[in-house]
Design an enzyme around this catalytic site. Sequence first.
Site, mmCIF file in Angstrom:
data_model
loop_
_atom_site.group_PDB
_atom_site.id
_atom_site.type_symbol
_atom_site.label_atom_id
_atom_site.label_comp_id
_atom_site.label_asym_id
_atom_site.label_seq_id
_atom_site.Cartn_x
_atom_site.Cartn_y
_atom_site.Cartn_z
ATOM 1 N NE ARG A 156 14.718 -3.949 2.066
ATOM 2 C CZ ARG A 156 13.710 -2.742 2.111
ATOM 3 N NH1 ARG A 156 14.339 -1.678 2.452
ATOM 4 N NH2 ARG A 156 12.514 -2.683 1.710
ATOM 5 N NE ARG A 207 5.318 -4.607 4.285
ATOM 6 C CZ ARG A 207 6.214 -4.131 5.192
ATOM 7 N NH1 ARG A 207 7.296 -4.869 5.279
ATOM 8 N NH2 ARG A 207 6.230 -3.089 5.746
ATOM 9 C CG HIS A 255 10.939 -4.294 -2.893
ATOM 10 N ND1 HIS A 255 10.631 -3.172 -3.623
ATOM 11 C CD2 HIS A 255 11.423 -3.501 -1.711
ATOM 12 C CE1 HIS A 255 10.597 -2.253 -3.033
ATOM 13 N NE2 HIS A 255 11.460 -2.216 -1.839
ATOM 14 C CG HIS A 292 4.574 -4.537 -1.244
ATOM 15 N ND1 HIS A 292 3.244 -4.327 -1.807
ATOM 16 C CD2 HIS A 292 4.745 -3.876 -0.531
ATOM 17 C CE1 HIS A 292 2.667 -3.448 -1.001
ATOM 18 N NE2 HIS A 292 3.592 -3.073 -0.127
ATOM 19 C CD GLU A 347 9.783 3.524 5.648
ATOM 20 O OE1 GLU A 347 11.248 3.769 5.760
ATOM 21 O OE2 GLU A 347 9.258 2.772 4.880
#
Lengths: 111, 626
Positions: B447, B351, B412, B296, B176
């Site tokens: 994270r 992101r 999130h 997110h 990921e």
Amino acid sequence: MANKLRRLLVFSHDIGNPRVGLVLGHARSLSSSSPAPPEAERRAVVEDEKKGEERNGPGSEGRKVDGEDEEGDDDNGGVYANKVTGEVGGPRGPEPTRYGDWERGGRCSDF
Amino acid sequence: MRGCRPCRTPARHWSVSGFAVSVLRRVCMSSKFSCIKSHCFQVIFNRNHASRRNLKISCFQDSATKYFDFVVIGSGVAGLRYALEVSKRGSVAVITKAEPHESNTNYAQGGVSAVLCPSDSVENHMRDTIVAGVHLCDEETVRVVCTEGPDRIKELIAIGALFDHGEDGNLHLAREGGHSHRRIVHAADMTGREIERALLKAVDDDPNISIFEHHFAIDLLTSQDESDIYCHGVDTLNTETQQVVRFISKVTLLASGGAGHIYPTTTNPLVATGDGVAMAHRAQAVISNMEFVQFHPTALADEGLPIKPNKRRENAFLITEAVRGDGGILYNQSMQRFMPLYDEREELAPRDVVARSIDDQLKKRGKKYVLLDISHKPRQEILAHFPNIAAECLQYGLDITSMPIPVVPAAHYMCGGVQAGLHGETNIKGLYVAGEVACTGLHGANRLASNSLLEALVFARRAVRPSIDHLECLSLNIQDSNMWARPVLPLSLKSNTVRDIMLQTRVIRTELQSIMWESVGIVRSTSRLKTAEWKIGELEIEWEKFLFRQGWELTMVGLEACEMRNLFCCAKLVVNSALARRESRGLHFTEDFPYLEESKRKPTIILPSSSLKLTWSSRQLHKEPH
């Protein structure tokens, strides 16, 4: 809780200025101070996956997740095995993590 | 009697909110007999082994008070994993506020990260974690978690979790974002659910573990002995029977998860209202790094759908980065492409940058969502790659092959929480934490993907040893279970009044979420944070005044009211932490200090509040107000 203020391991190649995005016009820079895989690396990952798909025959991109695609074989007693990754019983279709997050059919469930 | 003659244990002098309460009796344990006398109740001991160490308390079935060796608050991966270990040493109660599977774990669908490939290394995983955390991680914590991860995965497999394998028979490992190596273990795309399933089954099969579902935890039961604070259990509200149940325990594990619902759009299920952090804060635990809230960038925005869902969506539908990766373009509602204004990588920017850019656009324009357009791609390709989005949107009248998708960032994960040591210990004796509720130092300022399930597993396991040690050295001091005033149900209020309170509380919650999104969102500023601080304070006062005007009393409890207290508490902790960090790092970005400051590379710590100016929400319900 003195242990929480211990000296942290510092990687010298990462100290310093955050990556600053290009600022155009009046917009402010909202540069990220947290890194992410470089764009080139991400594109490389994607290209690998795409190559994998192409290897499995033309038109594999158009395969849906509903079991119609022929990327894997069903020799393992009906269990789908991905030819590219060797994963058994995994998801069909494009690699869920190809853009860094975990996606299925467009819905992201982890990042 | 003061002290116990045979074992000469001196009585302790307890202080609770200014009152001195002496322990009037001690349990005397010897290999020959066990006895306890109390002027309030009798407890029967089952002695199943000759050794004094293997003593179990059988559940004393007074419906209002239950006694256990271990109480676990929360039934996610951390709570259940811990329960399965400590049940070998004593009785365990797992308290969960809804159904046991209703936790953030169940919705963690990606995977668990661990070093399981020979060409991977702990150092690699550590580095990826620390880089993602922008060097705010605690190095020792990172080392411990990355080192112990593989064993924890193997244990999960032994417990019965089924993860995907490759044809070579080894675990299939995915990679990921942020990971330099393939190391994500997963079960199709429902890893969290699979882990939860396996753990719940093992817990159900374990006779020493009792699950109490629909028990909402109200406040921790604590006492102070000079400078030390001790945790003796927790008050709960059985929301099905509307009864207060008090759990007295030697050891308490807080594993109650996240607080996504301080924001209006979140991926978290409804149960995530920050109960654990709030209870711990009220009990004088140290809280850390609350400013690091992970969002997110692109969750489906219901407000932008042609047909509005008739029920408010409980957890957000996240639109994958693959949409942008495949060529999706972000527009504001004036159909201007805005990403080029913020980053040369445009839609393919990291992101965090995308999230901040969207947030900035929304704030500048006062809008509720932006648009993500993939309709310029061939129709068949869109339907093949993104069938889930297509189907979901079509339900509400949106055809993504011809129209843009409305999106808004969703909260999130909370990187911060109750400060934990390397074994999940807190500054409160007998209270341990694990999982999202804890701030262990693993995540730092952000994270790394799939590290949260890992953290929960590792710390749940690490908290076991000190818990058992604590249990054994406690020499069974049974507290007078009435030492703390009991919370009460609002039975004296008319049902109309109770309903009005519930409705108004929902309105207040929506307002709090609004303030948080507008002023404590992704792009922050000192002035907006100060505005939030003031507005939240005023809102809380207004709500509490309303409650007490309706006849609500200080020790009354109700699910909505208690959740509201906790949401206020967490919201204030996030605001205060954000104000304290005068730099931008990871998930915390502030316009007034937009760069990293090396001198600021330390955790944000919130110490217990002084007893001045405490609101009703800020106090443990059983304490007498000043």
